[in-house]
Scaffold this motif. Structure first.
Motif, PDB file in Angstrom:
ATOM      1  N   ARG A 257       0.916  -1.304   0.057  1.00 21.46           N
ATOM      2  CA  ARG A 257      -0.050  -0.029   0.062  1.00 21.46           C
ATOM      3  C   ARG A 257       0.860   1.295   0.136  1.00 21.46           C
ATOM      4  O   ARG A 257       0.603   2.091  -0.744  1.00 21.46           O
ATOM      5  N   ALA A 260       2.013   1.888  -3.480  1.00 26.00           N
ATOM      6  CA  ALA A 260       0.998   2.116  -4.329  1.00 26.00           C
ATOM      7  C   ALA A 260       0.609   3.779  -4.148  1.00 26.00           C
ATOM      8  O   ALA A 260       0.667   4.516  -4.865  1.00 26.00           O
ATOM      9  N   ASP A 261       0.748   4.151  -2.815  1.00 25.08           N
ATOM     10  CA  ASP A 261      -0.029   5.522  -2.563  1.00 25.08           C
ATOM     11  C   ASP A 261       1.510   6.529  -2.721  1.00 25.08           C
ATOM     12  O   ASP A 261       1.000   7.553  -3.303  1.00 25.08           O
ATOM     13  N   ALA A 265       7.128   2.183  -8.541  1.00 29.43           N
ATOM     14  CA  ALA A 265       6.831   0.996  -9.109  1.00 29.43           C
ATOM     15  C   ALA A 265       8.131  -0.199  -8.734  1.00 29.43           C
ATOM     16  O   ALA A 265       8.987   0.260  -8.044  1.00 29.43           O
ATOM     17  N   HIS A 298      -2.457  -4.881  -5.340  1.00 32.94           N
ATOM     18  CA  HIS A 298      -2.542  -3.545  -4.611  1.00 32.94           C
ATOM     19  C   HIS A 298      -2.471  -2.356  -5.122  1.00 32.94           C
ATOM     20  O   HIS A 298      -2.264  -1.184  -4.523  1.00 32.94           O
ATOM     21  N   GLY A 299      -2.237  -2.198  -6.441  1.00 30.28           N
ATOM     22  CA  GLY A 299      -2.332  -1.141  -7.301  1.00 30.28           C
ATOM     23  C   GLY A 299      -0.727  -0.657  -7.448  1.00 30.28           C
ATOM     24  O   GLY A 299      -0.526   0.586  -8.075  1.00 30.28           O
ATOM     25  N   VAL A 300       0.220  -1.388  -7.159  1.00 31.71           N
ATOM     26  CA  VAL A 300       1.358  -1.156  -7.426  1.00 31.71           C
ATOM     27  C   VAL A 300       1.825  -1.425  -9.085  1.00 31.71           C
ATOM     28  O   VAL A 300       1.485  -2.395  -9.540  1.00 31.71           O
ATOM     29  N   THR A 301       2.728  -0.425  -9.742  1.00 33.85           N
ATOM     30  CA  THR A 301       3.134  -0.667 -11.080  1.00 33.85           C
ATOM     31  C   THR A 301       4.142  -1.714 -10.992  1.00 33.85           C
ATOM     32  O   THR A 301       5.167  -1.362 -10.224  1.00 33.85           O
ATOM     33  N   CYS A 302       3.975  -2.752 -11.551  1.00 38.39           N
ATOM     34  CA  CYS A 302       4.929  -3.835 -11.568  1.00 38.39           C
ATOM     35  C   CYS A 302       5.515  -4.660 -12.707  1.00 38.39           C
ATOM     36  O   CYS A 302       4.571  -4.805 -13.657  1.00 38.39           O
TER      37      CYS A 302
END
Ligand SMILES: [Zn+2]
Length: 420
Positions: A257, A260-261, A265, A298-302
């Protein structure tokens, strides 16, 4: 509108199993439609999967192909760094160019079309690596877009003269700045200096970070904190981050989190991480690869990337990102269809976002960049390590890899005749 060429019956990744025709004009995608008719060259790909070229966010071209000059007895990170540092003293610009070219050509025939390459800069190697890769970038622009990230592999604050060289490289056209805090005697000091250089040149940042399996400390928080302080969200990436694989679920969720926040990335490098991790274990050796698909949730650019090719960090490598994504899926124990499509996304659209590419994707107006894979959907691409059949960059063919043919001795002509 005058079209030059039509790619017919293409299953565009993300829209499959539906197929469509793609019209190309002056190197760009000019039309996408169920059916395009025109009296121009048409290539029917028969429902095969089409991706807009693979995106490699992390590869070291300058130190690839040096296994004949290094030993790898312990297989540890410390040994790899020491061995490459010693070998690097013998590098010439021409030598770097030749080895990097060999690796880049492999990447091209594996369907990679956008690359971020990390290039070492320090007072021993000077700007030889940077200059060699800059020449390569120009020479191969017809097939691949190369982005150069200069970084201090052997430390910054502990290595006087390195910062001046990094700045010189940025002045001479390096695209972004990288860091390697774990080799510095002052990791947070290095992070601050790298961000300062990024601000001065208004460029993105990409760190090698948290590259061990000790969860008792992490530099991740400091990178997130600086990213927010500098308002650099969306412009910062961190590679390896193998510590994430050693976190218990609650701490992992909190870290994901946080990333992501902050807009930081993550690039996962399965081949290197697997090869170097857990060398102090003599049984139940941990995999040590950050769970990219869970970060993505979790919305992380990966992204999933190659890192090293044929050197003491990774004595393997054919530059196939499809194979790397398959390796990731296998060791991360993901196999459901939606998980496999996410693995393909992590070598295409998501890394394009990591690199802030604004013209990536099979869409009208974008460059006519396509790779046709020998499969019909994204799941099969990863599960079967589908081979790239040919590539088109800016509307021009860049490579062909014709499908294999069986030549059975008892394959009689009657049977072949029946099939024809
Ligand atoms: Zn690396």
């Amino acid at each position: 509108m005058v079209l030059d060429y039509i790619l017919r019956n293409a299953a565009i990744a993300g829209s499959e199993p539906r197929t469509c025709d793609i019209g190309v004009a002056s190197g760009r995608i000019a039309a996408i439609s169920e059916r395009i008719e025109a009296d121009i060259p048409i290539e029917d790909v028969g429902g095969k999967l089409v991706v807009p070229g693979f995106v490699e966010t992390h590869i070291h071209l300058d130190k690839s192909c040096i296994l004949d000059r290094c030993k790898s007895r312990e297989g540890t990170l410390a040994e790899a760094i020491a061995e490459v540092a010693a070998a690097k003293r013998g590098f010439s610009e021409d030598d770097i160019y030749r080895r990097a070219r060999r690796t880049l050509e492999k990447a091209i025939v594996q369907g990679t079309m956008r690359v971020r390459t990390h290039v070492e800069v320090d007072p021993r190697i000077g700007l030889k690596g940077f200059h060699a890769i800059r020449t390569l970038k120009q020479a191969y622009a017809w097939a691949i877009d190369l982005e150069i990230c200069v970084f201090p592999q052997e430390g910054l604050l502990n290595d006087p003269g390195t910062e001046e060289l990094l700045i010189e490289a940025c002045e001479q056209g390096a695209d972004l700045i990288g860091g390697c805090p774990y080799t510095d005697n002052n990791p947070h000091g290095q992070i601050a200096r790298i961000f300062a250089i990024a601000q001065r040149f208004d460029c993105d940042v990409d760190f090698h970070l948290d590259f061990d399996l000790d969860p008792s400390w992490m530099d991740l928080e400091e990178v997130c904190r600086k990213t927010e302080e500098m308002r650099w969200g969306g412009r910062v990436a961190i590679g390896h981050v193998t510590k994430l694989s050693a976190l218990k679920p609650e701490r992992f969720t909190a870290a994901a989190r946080r990333l992501a926040d902050a807009g930081v990335a993550v690039t996962v490098l399965p081949a290197t991480d697997l090869f170097l991790a857990g060398r102090n274990h003599d049984h139940n050796v941990p995999r040590g690869v950050a769970p990219a698909h869970r970060l993505l949730d979790h919305g992380v650019t990966c992204s999933i990337a190659s890192n090293n090719v044929l050197n003491p960090f990774t004595p393997f490598g054919d530059c196939s990102l499809v194979r790397m994504a398959n390796l990731y899926a296998n060791i991360a124990q993901v196999g459901r269809a939606n998980e496999l499509t996410a693995c393909l996304d992590m070598i295409t659209a998501v890394p394009a976002k990591l690199m802030n590419l604004r013209d990536y994707g099979v869409a009208i107006g974008n460059p006519a960049d396509f790779v046709v894979l020998d499969c019909r959907d994204r799941t099969a691409a990863i599960a079967e390590i589908a081979r790239p059949l040919f590539g088109i960059k800016h509307g021009h063919r860049t490579f062909v890899c014709p499908p294999a043919k069986l030549l059975a001795a008892d394959c009689d002509s009657d049977h072949r005749g029946a099939e024809a």
